[in-house]
Write an enzyme that holds these catalytic residues in place. Structure first.
Site, PDB file in Angstrom:
ATOM      1  N   SER A 103      20.280   3.526 -28.600  1.00 58.67           N
ATOM      2  CA  SER A 103      19.797   1.945 -29.237  1.00 58.67           C
ATOM      3  C   SER A 103      19.520   1.468 -28.219  1.00 58.67           C
ATOM      4  O   SER A 103      19.829   1.445 -27.218  1.00 58.67           O
ATOM      5  CB  SER A 103      20.904   1.694 -29.950  1.00 58.67           C
ATOM      6  OG  SER A 103      20.716   0.120 -30.244  1.00 58.67           O
ATOM      7  N   SER A 104      18.577   0.524 -28.311  1.00 59.39           N
ATOM      8  CA  SER A 104      17.959  -0.525 -27.397  1.00 59.39           C
ATOM      9  C   SER A 104      19.237  -1.445 -27.056  1.00 59.39           C
ATOM     10  O   SER A 104      18.848  -2.262 -25.995  1.00 59.39           O
ATOM     11  CB  SER A 104      16.869  -1.349 -27.821  1.00 59.39           C
ATOM     12  OG  SER A 104      17.206  -1.908 -28.845  1.00 59.39           O
ATOM     13  N   CYS A 105      20.085  -1.549 -27.786  1.00 51.93           N
ATOM     14  CA  CYS A 105      21.449  -2.523 -27.545  1.00 51.93           C
ATOM     15  C   CYS A 105      22.261  -1.838 -26.083  1.00 51.93           C
ATOM     16  O   CYS A 105      23.135  -2.480 -25.606  1.00 51.93           O
ATOM     17  CB  CYS A 105      22.262  -2.648 -28.466  1.00 51.93           C
ATOM     18  SG  CYS A 105      23.192  -1.258 -29.054  1.00 51.93           S
ATOM     19  N   TYR A 132      29.366  -1.106 -30.087  1.00 52.89           N
ATOM     20  CA  TYR A 132      28.438  -0.207 -30.711  1.00 52.89           C
ATOM     21  C   TYR A 132      27.734   0.324 -29.305  1.00 52.89           C
ATOM     22  O   TYR A 132      27.208   1.614 -28.933  1.00 52.89           O
ATOM     23  CB  TYR A 132      27.616  -0.711 -31.503  1.00 52.89           C
ATOM     24  CG  TYR A 132      26.168   0.173 -32.147  1.00 52.89           C
ATOM     25  CD1 TYR A 132      26.651   0.945 -33.075  1.00 52.89           C
ATOM     26  CD2 TYR A 132      25.007  -0.204 -31.481  1.00 52.89           C
ATOM     27  CE1 TYR A 132      25.415   1.919 -33.503  1.00 52.89           C
ATOM     28  CE2 TYR A 132      23.802   0.794 -31.955  1.00 52.89           C
ATOM     29  CZ  TYR A 132      24.096   1.697 -32.839  1.00 52.89           C
ATOM     30  OH  TYR A 132      23.103   2.348 -33.414  1.00 52.89           O
ATOM     31  N   LYS A 136      27.020   4.171 -27.590  1.00 50.05           N
ATOM     32  CA  LYS A 136      25.729   4.847 -27.486  1.00 50.05           C
ATOM     33  C   LYS A 136      25.477   5.071 -26.164  1.00 50.05           C
ATOM     34  O   LYS A 136      24.945   6.205 -25.805  1.00 50.05           O
ATOM     35  CB  LYS A 136      24.648   3.831 -27.959  1.00 50.05           C
ATOM     36  CG  LYS A 136      24.856   3.592 -29.478  1.00 50.05           C
ATOM     37  CD  LYS A 136      24.269   4.962 -30.148  1.00 50.05           C
ATOM     38  CE  LYS A 136      24.158   4.821 -31.818  1.00 50.05           C
ATOM     39  NZ  LYS A 136      23.973   6.171 -32.172  1.00 50.05           N
ATOM     40  N   HIS A 176      20.556  -4.952 -41.156  1.00 48.35           N
ATOM     41  CA  HIS A 176      20.011  -5.443 -40.111  1.00 48.35           C
ATOM     42  C   HIS A 176      19.164  -6.677 -40.537  1.00 48.35           C
ATOM     43  O   HIS A 176      19.010  -6.992 -41.662  1.00 48.35           O
ATOM     44  CB  HIS A 176      18.822  -4.547 -39.458  1.00 48.35           C
ATOM     45  CG  HIS A 176      19.795  -3.119 -38.693  1.00 48.35           C
ATOM     46  ND1 HIS A 176      20.043  -2.075 -39.369  1.00 48.35           N
ATOM     47  CD2 HIS A 176      20.566  -3.287 -37.794  1.00 48.35           C
ATOM     48  CE1 HIS A 176      20.740  -1.477 -38.539  1.00 48.35           C
ATOM     49  NE2 HIS A 176      21.123  -2.116 -37.263  1.00 48.35           N
TER      50      HIS A 176
END
Length: 310
Positions: A103-105, A132, A136, A176
Site C-alpha cells: 500500500s502507498s501508506c 496498517y 504492509k 475508503h
C-alpha cells in the site's frame, strides 16, 4: 498455472476474478470459512494440499481514516498475521512465486512526492493509518529477505495507489474516500440537501486508480513476472485534490448543491503521489480516466448496493 488468491471476496480479489483472462488459469479462491489466514497451521495445510504455482496475497483488513483510527490494533495485528502466515507457509511449501499487495501508506508521511520505491522505511509513517502501514512494510520486507536468501523464490511486492471501483465498500464508517463520497452525494441528491461537508480544506491530494486497472496489471505481471522489480509502484502518476474528486463525483451524479469544509476533521497526509517511473519501464499503463472510473463505480453502486438495500 495454478494460482491461489487470498482475499478473493474483497474488492481487489473480485476484480481479478472477474477479469476476462481468469479462464487462462486455475484459480484457488478459498473463503475465510474454508481458510483462516490468521492461522499459520491452516494456511500451511492448505498450501501443502493444493500446491499452487503462484500465490497472490490480496487479503487484508482495510478501511479509511475513520476505521484505522478506531482500531489501530486490529489493523496492525490482523494484517501482520495474515501477511507472515501466507508468505512463510508459501516458503515452507516451496511455492516459487508470490505476489504481495502492499500500500502507498507504507511511505513516510513527509517524503517528497512523487514517492519512489526506495523511500520505504526512510521516515515516520502517517499516524492515522500507522498500524496498517507497519504490517504492509513488514510483509514487503519479508518477501525481499526470502528472495535475497534463496533465488529459487521470487516473492515480490506491488504498491498500488489508492483504489476504488466495483465490489468496493460504500459504508460511511468503514469505506475508503471515493465510495463513501459517492454514497454521500447520491443520498444528498435524493434528499435534496443543499450542502455537503468535506473533511478539512479539501486541498489534500490523492491518487485513485480504478480496481479494474489493477486487475489488468495483475495479469500483465503474471505474464512478465521474471522481469518485474522486487518492489513496484502501480498507479497513475498524477493526482487530484479532494475538492476535485467531490466536484467530479457531483457532476457524474448530477448534484448541484454546495460544499462546506469542516476544518475540525483529520485529513491524513497532504499528498500521496507515487512515482511510476519503474512501472513505465516495466511496460504497463492504466487505461481508465477519473471520470470513467467514477461512472463505472456509480453504476455498480446503483445496480448492486442500492438494489440489495431496497
Amino acid at each position: 498455472m495454478k494460482i491461489l488468491i487470498t482475499g478473493g471476496s474483497g474488492m481487489v480479489g473480485r476484480n481479478i476474478l472477474a477479469h476476462e483472462n481468469v479462464a487462462d488459469f486455475e484459480f484457488l479462491n478459498p473463503t475465510s470459512a474454508v481458510l483462516n489466514l490468521l492461522s499459520f497451521s491452516e494456511v500451511d495445510e492448505y498450501i501443502k494440499n493444493n500446491t499452487p504455482d503462484l500465490i497472490i496475497h490480496a487479503a487484508g483488513k482495510v478501511g479509511g481514516i475513520h476505521a484505522n483510527m478506531a482500531d489501530p490494533v486490529g489493523f496492525l495485528v490482523d494484517n501482520l498475521d495474515m501477511g507472515r502466515n501466507v508468505i512463510l507457509a508459501a516458503k515452507k511449501n516451496r511455492v516459487a512465486k508470490l505476489l504481495n499487495l502492499g500500500s502507498s501508506c507504507m511511505y513516510p508521511r513527509d517524503a517528497a512526492n512523487p514517492l519512489n520505491e526506495d523511500l520505504i522505511l526512510k521516515g515516520e509513517l502517517e499516524p492515522t493509518n500507522e498500524g496498517y502501514a507497519l504490517a504492509k512494510v513488514v510483509a514487503a520486507r519479508l518477501c525481499a529477505y526470502i528472495s535475497q536468501e534463496d533465488n529459487y523464490f521470487a516473492y515480490k511486492t506491488i504498491i498500488p495507489c489508492n483504489l476504488f471501483g466495483a465490489y468496493d465498500k460504500f459504508s460511511p464508517k468503514n469505506s475508503h474516500m471515493l465510495p463513501a463520497v459517492i454514497r454521500k452525494i447520491h443520498e444528498a441528491k435524493e434528499n435534496q440537501l443543499g450542502t455537503i461537508d468535506i473533511w478539512g480544506d479539501g486541498l489534500a491530494r490523492r491518487e485513485f486508480m480504478h480496481a479494474e486497472d489493477l486487475a489488468n496489471f495483475i495479469f500483465f505481471a503474471i505474464d512478465n513476472f521474471e522481469k518485474m522489480p522486487q518492489n513496484l509502484n502501480v498507479g497513475l502518476g498524477y493526482d487530484y485534490t479532494i475538492n476535485e474528486y467531490y466536484k467530479a463525483i457531483a457532476d457524474v451524479i448530477g448534484y448541484t448543491g454546495d460544499f462546506v469544509h469542516d476544518l475540525s476533521k483529520p485529513v491524513g497526509m497532504k499528498q500521496k503521489l507515487i512515482d511510476v517511473t519503474r512501472l513505465s519501464e516495466f511496460g504497463w499503463k492504466h487505461a481508465l480516466s477519473m471520470k470513467e472510473g467514477i461512472e463505472k463505480t456509480y453504476d455498480f453502486y446503483k445496480n448492486n448496493i442500492l438494489k440489495d438495500e431496497l
